[in-house]
Write a protein that holds these residues in place. Sequence first.
Motif, PDB file in Angstrom:
ATOM      1  N   ASP A  35       0.745  -1.153   0.047  1.00 42.03           N
ATOM      2  CA  ASP A  35      -0.055   0.088  -0.078  1.00 42.03           C
ATOM      3  C   ASP A  35       0.841   1.093  -0.063  1.00 42.03           C
ATOM      4  OD1 ASP A  35      -2.583   0.914  -0.222  1.00 42.03           O
ATOM      5  OD2 ASP A  35      -2.804   1.353   1.973  1.00 42.03           O
ATOM      6  N   ILE A  36       2.015   1.252   0.722  1.00 39.32           N
ATOM      7  CA  ILE A  36       2.999   2.348   0.757  1.00 39.32           C
ATOM      8  C   ILE A  36       3.465   2.643  -0.733  1.00 39.32           C
ATOM      9  CG2 ILE A  36       5.059   3.210   1.703  1.00 39.32           C
ATOM     10  CD1 ILE A  36       4.062   1.719   4.352  1.00 39.32           C
ATOM     11  N   ASP A  37       3.791   1.266  -1.328  1.00 36.81           N
ATOM     12  CA  ASP A  37       4.279   1.659  -2.646  1.00 36.81           C
ATOM     13  C   ASP A  37       3.404   2.163  -3.583  1.00 36.81           C
ATOM     14  OD1 ASP A  37       7.034   0.686  -2.196  1.00 36.81           O
ATOM     15  OD2 ASP A  37       6.602  -1.518  -2.767  1.00 36.81           O
ATOM     16  N   THR A  38       2.295   1.730  -3.349  1.00 36.33           N
ATOM     17  CA  THR A  38       1.054   2.197  -4.173  1.00 36.33           C
ATOM     18  C   THR A  38       1.089   3.887  -3.965  1.00 36.33           C
ATOM     19  OG1 THR A  38      -0.152   0.229  -4.001  1.00 36.33           O
ATOM     20  CG2 THR A  38      -1.427   2.446  -4.831  1.00 36.33           C
ATOM     21  N   LEU A  39       1.420   4.329  -2.749  1.00 32.31           N
ATOM     22  CA  LEU A  39       1.369   5.858  -2.528  1.00 32.31           C
ATOM     23  C   LEU A  39       2.356   6.360  -3.221  1.00 32.31           C
ATOM     24  CD1 LEU A  39       0.860   8.523  -1.015  1.00 32.31           C
ATOM     25  CD2 LEU A  39       2.458   7.518   0.661  1.00 32.31           C
ATOM     26  N   PHE A  40       3.655   5.849  -3.302  1.00 33.58           N
ATOM     27  CA  PHE A  40       4.643   6.399  -4.083  1.00 33.58           C
ATOM     28  C   PHE A  40       4.434   6.340  -5.596  1.00 33.58           C
ATOM     29  CE2 PHE A  40       7.063   5.925  -0.054  1.00 33.58           C
ATOM     30  CZ  PHE A  40       7.721   7.170  -0.301  1.00 33.58           C
ATOM     31  N   ALA A  41       3.639   5.598  -6.128  1.00 33.76           N
ATOM     32  CA  ALA A  41       3.207   5.334  -7.574  1.00 33.76           C
ATOM     33  C   ALA A  41       2.400   6.254  -7.972  1.00 33.76           C
ATOM     34  CB  ALA A  41       2.773   4.061  -7.760  1.00 33.76           C
ATOM     35  N   GLN A  54       9.936  14.856  -7.778  1.00 36.27           N
ATOM     36  CA  GLN A  54      10.020  13.563  -8.028  1.00 36.27           C
ATOM     37  C   GLN A  54      11.070  12.809  -7.735  1.00 36.27           C
ATOM     38  OE1 GLN A  54       7.461  11.381  -9.359  1.00 36.27           O
ATOM     39  NE2 GLN A  54       8.781   9.827  -8.747  1.00 36.27           N
ATOM     40  N   ALA A  55      12.415  13.643  -7.767  1.00 33.40           N
ATOM     41  CA  ALA A  55      13.555  13.110  -7.526  1.00 33.40           C
ATOM     42  C   ALA A  55      13.663  12.810  -5.972  1.00 33.40           C
ATOM     43  CB  ALA A  55      14.962  14.111  -7.734  1.00 33.40           C
ATOM     44  N   ALA A  56      13.188  13.830  -5.234  1.00 33.05           N
ATOM     45  CA  ALA A  56      12.834  13.720  -3.642  1.00 33.05           C
ATOM     46  C   ALA A  56      12.161  12.214  -3.311  1.00 33.05           C
ATOM     47  CB  ALA A  56      12.515  14.915  -2.859  1.00 33.05           C
ATOM     48  N   ALA A  57      11.113  12.311  -3.996  1.00 29.79           N
ATOM     49  CA  ALA A  57      10.165  11.299  -3.561  1.00 29.79           C
ATOM     50  C   ALA A  57      11.075   9.512  -3.946  1.00 29.79           C
ATOM     51  CB  ALA A  57       8.998  11.047  -4.541  1.00 29.79           C
ATOM     52  N   ASP A  58      11.478   9.602  -5.086  1.00 27.96           N
ATOM     53  CA  ASP A  58      12.200   8.500  -5.488  1.00 27.96           C
ATOM     54  C   ASP A  58      13.239   8.232  -4.473  1.00 27.96           C
ATOM     55  OD1 ASP A  58      10.721   8.313  -7.906  1.00 27.96           O
ATOM     56  OD2 ASP A  58      12.399   9.286  -8.984  1.00 27.96           O
ATOM     57  N   MET A  78      14.801   4.908   0.522  1.00 26.15           N
ATOM     58  CA  MET A  78      15.152   4.807   1.929  1.00 26.15           C
ATOM     59  C   MET A  78      14.046   4.329   2.778  1.00 26.15           C
ATOM     60  SD  MET A  78      16.708   8.742   3.009  1.00 26.15           S
ATOM     61  CE  MET A  78      15.555   9.675   1.917  1.00 26.15           C
ATOM     62  N   ALA A  79      12.752   4.308   2.509  1.00 29.58           N
ATOM     63  CA  ALA A  79      11.661   3.579   3.091  1.00 29.58           C
ATOM     64  C   ALA A  79      11.629   2.231   3.082  1.00 29.58           C
ATOM     65  CB  ALA A  79      10.108   4.294   2.724  1.00 29.58           C
ATOM     66  N   LYS A  80      11.963   1.813   1.588  1.00 27.14           N
ATOM     67  CA  LYS A  80      12.033   0.372   1.170  1.00 27.14           C
ATOM     68  C   LYS A  80      13.167  -0.368   2.173  1.00 27.14           C
ATOM     69  CE  LYS A  80       9.997   0.442  -3.304  1.00 27.14           C
ATOM     70  NZ  LYS A  80      10.463  -0.057  -4.788  1.00 27.14           N
ATOM     71  N   MET A 112      14.300  -4.027   6.583  1.00 28.74           N
ATOM     72  CA  MET A 112      15.130  -4.325   7.739  1.00 28.74           C
ATOM     73  C   MET A 112      14.200  -4.713   8.853  1.00 28.74           C
ATOM     74  SD  MET A 112      17.630  -2.024   9.661  1.00 28.74           S
ATOM     75  CE  MET A 112      16.563  -0.532   9.821  1.00 28.74           C
ATOM     76  N   HIS A 113      13.175  -3.725   8.839  1.00 31.75           N
ATOM     77  CA  HIS A 113      12.186  -4.334   9.909  1.00 31.75           C
ATOM     78  C   HIS A 113      11.457  -5.537   9.812  1.00 31.75           C
ATOM     79  CE1 HIS A 113      12.779  -0.966  12.859  1.00 31.75           C
ATOM     80  NE2 HIS A 113      12.983  -0.192  11.872  1.00 31.75           N
ATOM     81  N   ARG A 114      11.084  -5.656   8.520  1.00 31.95           N
ATOM     82  CA  ARG A 114      10.589  -7.133   8.228  1.00 31.95           C
ATOM     83  C   ARG A 114      11.455  -8.389   8.610  1.00 31.95           C
ATOM     84  NH1 ARG A 114      10.371 -10.974   4.219  1.00 31.95           N
ATOM     85  NH2 ARG A 114       7.955 -11.482   3.411  1.00 31.95           N
ATOM     86  N   ASN A 115      12.638  -8.239   8.325  1.00 31.40           N
ATOM     87  CA  ASN A 115      13.759  -9.083   8.608  1.00 31.40           C
ATOM     88  C   ASN A 115      13.638  -9.245   9.897  1.00 31.40           C
ATOM     89  OD1 ASN A 115      14.575 -10.044   6.028  1.00 31.40           O
ATOM     90  ND2 ASN A 115      15.960  -8.362   5.675  1.00 31.40           N
ATOM     91  N   GLU A 116      13.721  -8.235  10.787  1.00 27.46           N
ATOM     92  CA  GLU A 116      13.846  -8.428  12.363  1.00 27.46           C
ATOM     93  C   GLU A 116      12.634  -8.935  12.821  1.00 27.46           C
ATOM     94  OE1 GLU A 116      14.274  -4.474  13.494  1.00 27.46           O
ATOM     95  OE2 GLU A 116      16.161  -4.372  13.202  1.00 27.46           O
ATOM     96  N   MET A 117      11.585  -8.714  12.394  1.00 28.25           N
ATOM     97  CA  MET A 117      10.323  -9.268  12.881  1.00 28.25           C
ATOM     98  C   MET A 117      10.261 -10.847  12.276  1.00 28.25           C
ATOM     99  SD  MET A 117       6.163  -8.443  11.490  1.00 28.25           S
ATOM    100  CE  MET A 117       6.358  -8.928   9.648  1.00 28.25           C
ATOM    101  N   ILE A 118      10.825 -11.098  11.304  1.00 27.94           N
ATOM    102  CA  ILE A 118      10.703 -12.793  10.922  1.00 27.94           C
ATOM    103  C   ILE A 118      11.860 -13.416  11.822  1.00 27.94           C
ATOM    104  CG2 ILE A 118      11.356 -14.451   9.232  1.00 27.94           C
ATOM    105  CD1 ILE A 118      10.419 -12.255   7.042  1.00 27.94           C
TER     106      ILE A 118
END
Length: 95
Positions: free
Chosen positions: A36-42, A59-63, A68-70, A75-81
């Motif tokens: 859903d967050i990726d959809t926001l950036f799209a 656009q450059a700042a958003a990219d 950075m968000a990804k 990183m947090h996904r890996n920590e959770m797993i």
Amino acid sequence: MSYIPDCRTDEDYNEKNLSDERDIAALRAYDLAIEDIDTLFANLDVYEVRVDLRPSDFQAAADEIQEMAKDWMEMHRNEMIVSLLDNEMDGAECD
């Protein structure tokens, strides 16, 4: 800082090793939120008028922020797993 493995590729700490259905559901919910967050950036063009930047700068700042968000969310996904798998292993030892 401790090393956190890539849970998509690591042999031991791999997301495919999750067995508790609640843990699998929690991971799926996290992944859906990330999608859903990726959809926001799209679709940031919807918000361009709210930011006082030239469209190319916006656009450059958003990219950059998206990258950075990804990185942060992966990183947090890996920590959770790692935590979920450790909890499953600890629970198995108690049986």
